[in-house]
Structures are given as structure tokens and as C-alpha cells.
Design a protein around this motif. Sequence first.
Motif, mmCIF file in Angstrom:
data_model
loop_
_atom_site.group_PDB
_atom_site.id
_atom_site.type_symbol
_atom_site.label_atom_id
_atom_site.label_comp_id
_atom_site.label_asym_id
_atom_site.label_seq_id
_atom_site.Cartn_x
_atom_site.Cartn_y
_atom_site.Cartn_z
ATOM 1 N N ILE A 64 0.861 -1.178 0.000
ATOM 2 C CA ILE A 64 0.000 0.000 0.000
ATOM 3 C C ILE A 64 0.897 1.228 0.000
ATOM 4 O O ILE A 64 1.607 1.485 0.970
ATOM 5 C CB ILE A 64 -0.933 0.011 1.231
ATOM 6 C CG1 ILE A 64 -1.814 -1.227 1.220
ATOM 7 C CG2 ILE A 64 -1.780 1.275 1.243
ATOM 8 C CD1 ILE A 64 -2.667 -1.380 2.454
ATOM 9 N N ARG A 67 -2.727 4.889 0.711
ATOM 10 C CA ARG A 67 -3.100 4.942 2.134
ATOM 11 C C ARG A 67 -3.856 6.228 2.447
ATOM 12 O O ARG A 67 -4.854 6.223 3.164
ATOM 13 C CB ARG A 67 -1.855 4.809 3.019
ATOM 14 C CG ARG A 67 -2.151 4.844 4.494
ATOM 15 C CD ARG A 67 -3.122 3.719 4.860
ATOM 16 N NE ARG A 67 -3.664 3.885 6.172
ATOM 17 C CZ ARG A 67 -3.356 3.121 7.199
ATOM 18 N NH1 ARG A 67 -2.506 2.123 7.060
ATOM 19 N NH2 ARG A 67 -3.910 3.330 8.359
ATOM 20 N N ARG A 100 -11.558 -6.950 3.250
ATOM 21 C CA ARG A 100 -10.919 -6.060 4.223
ATOM 22 C C ARG A 100 -11.667 -4.736 4.349
ATOM 23 O O ARG A 100 -11.405 -3.956 5.249
ATOM 24 C CB ARG A 100 -9.465 -5.792 3.834
ATOM 25 C CG ARG A 100 -8.556 -7.000 4.028
ATOM 26 C CD ARG A 100 -7.128 -6.620 3.674
ATOM 27 N NE ARG A 100 -6.196 -7.708 3.812
ATOM 28 C CZ ARG A 100 -5.480 -7.963 4.905
ATOM 29 N NH1 ARG A 100 -5.612 -7.205 5.969
ATOM 30 N NH2 ARG A 100 -4.630 -8.970 4.931
ATOM 31 N N LEU A 116 -6.376 -3.642 7.959
ATOM 32 C CA LEU A 116 -5.011 -3.818 7.468
ATOM 33 C C LEU A 116 -4.205 -4.740 8.370
ATOM 34 O O LEU A 116 -2.984 -4.820 8.256
ATOM 35 C CB LEU A 116 -4.315 -2.457 7.329
ATOM 36 C CG LEU A 116 -4.947 -1.511 6.308
ATOM 37 C CD1 LEU A 116 -4.239 -0.168 6.314
ATOM 38 C CD2 LEU A 116 -4.949 -2.112 4.919
#
Length: 185
Positions: free
Chosen positions: A3, A8, A137, A153
Motif C-alpha cells: 500500500i 493509504r 478487508r 489492514l
Amino acid sequence: MLITHDTRCALDAVVDLVNTAPEDDKTDGLADLAALHTFVETHEISDVGALSEPDLAAVRQVRARFAEVFSAPDVRVAATLINDLVAAAGTTPRLTDHDGYDWHVHYFAPGASVADHLAADCGMALAFFVVAGEQDRLRRCEAPDCRRAFVDLSRNRSRRYCDSRTCGNRLHVAAYRARRKEAAR
């Protein structure tokens, strides 16, 4: 899953955006232009000009669509929602290195509205999760009195609450007290 910094930032923005929605007795976190301006500043959303009432209405519509992604029953529905958001934003990928950040990709067209900016960049961040097979997720808090969105995460995909210090701890304390009460009988 790798990521990047800009991904992010987009994930943080989309989660915070979804969580501004009024639910139950919660007030709208984007109630007015001042709140939208604060959101834009907080998330350092670049290339945003003067904000207007139409911008606020458009961001609220994008927020509702992102909320659907976090509640999508399966990956196909999530993919369709993300595709629609990104396509409507007129996505134009381009490399940039602004404000002291190294090279990264912006997906919004130059001069895009704040709603299109969010739809493109945040939509692509969510798209990366779908492509990586990680759509599960994208979650909602499992606390009965909280439905806040979050991105899990954690290494083992075990996060259940938007914040373990509030929602998670509150439920664990309630379960502990219930066990103690039951044992005392």
C-alpha cells in the motif's frame, strides 16, 4: 499487499468520508461548506478550488456510493460500484510529484471537482483491494451500536471493530461483566 503512501491517504479519506454520513442519531459530518472545507484540508486534497453548495451535494452523493461499497455483499457488486464511481469521475491517470511527495499517481483529471477527485482517487484505492482479492478487508464495525467503515489492514484479517479502544473494549468489558454477573448467581 503493498500500500503506497498515496493509496493509504486515499483509503483514510474514503473511510473518513463514509463515516461522516448521518446514521441513527448521529449528525451529518458534512453538514455544510465549512465541514467540507475542513475535510479537504484535513486530508490534504490537492488541486481543489473554491468550494460551493453543488460541490457539497456532489460529495454527499459520492459518499453514499462509497458507503455501498463497504456494505457490498460480494466482490462483483463492489467492483460494479467502484467501476461506476471511477468512470463517472472521468478518470485520467497522471504522474505527479507535488508538495514534497515523491512521484505518485493521481487518477482525477486536472481541474476536476472535489467529488470527482474523491471518486477517482478513492475509487482506485478501493479497486486495488478488489484486484488483490482483498475486498473482504473493506468492513463495517461489528459493534451492535456502531456501523462505522474501516479498512482491516491487520496481518491476519482479524479486525472486527472500527477502533479496538472504544468499540472493541466496550464490548469486551460488557461481556466480562455479563460473565461475572452470571458466575455470581
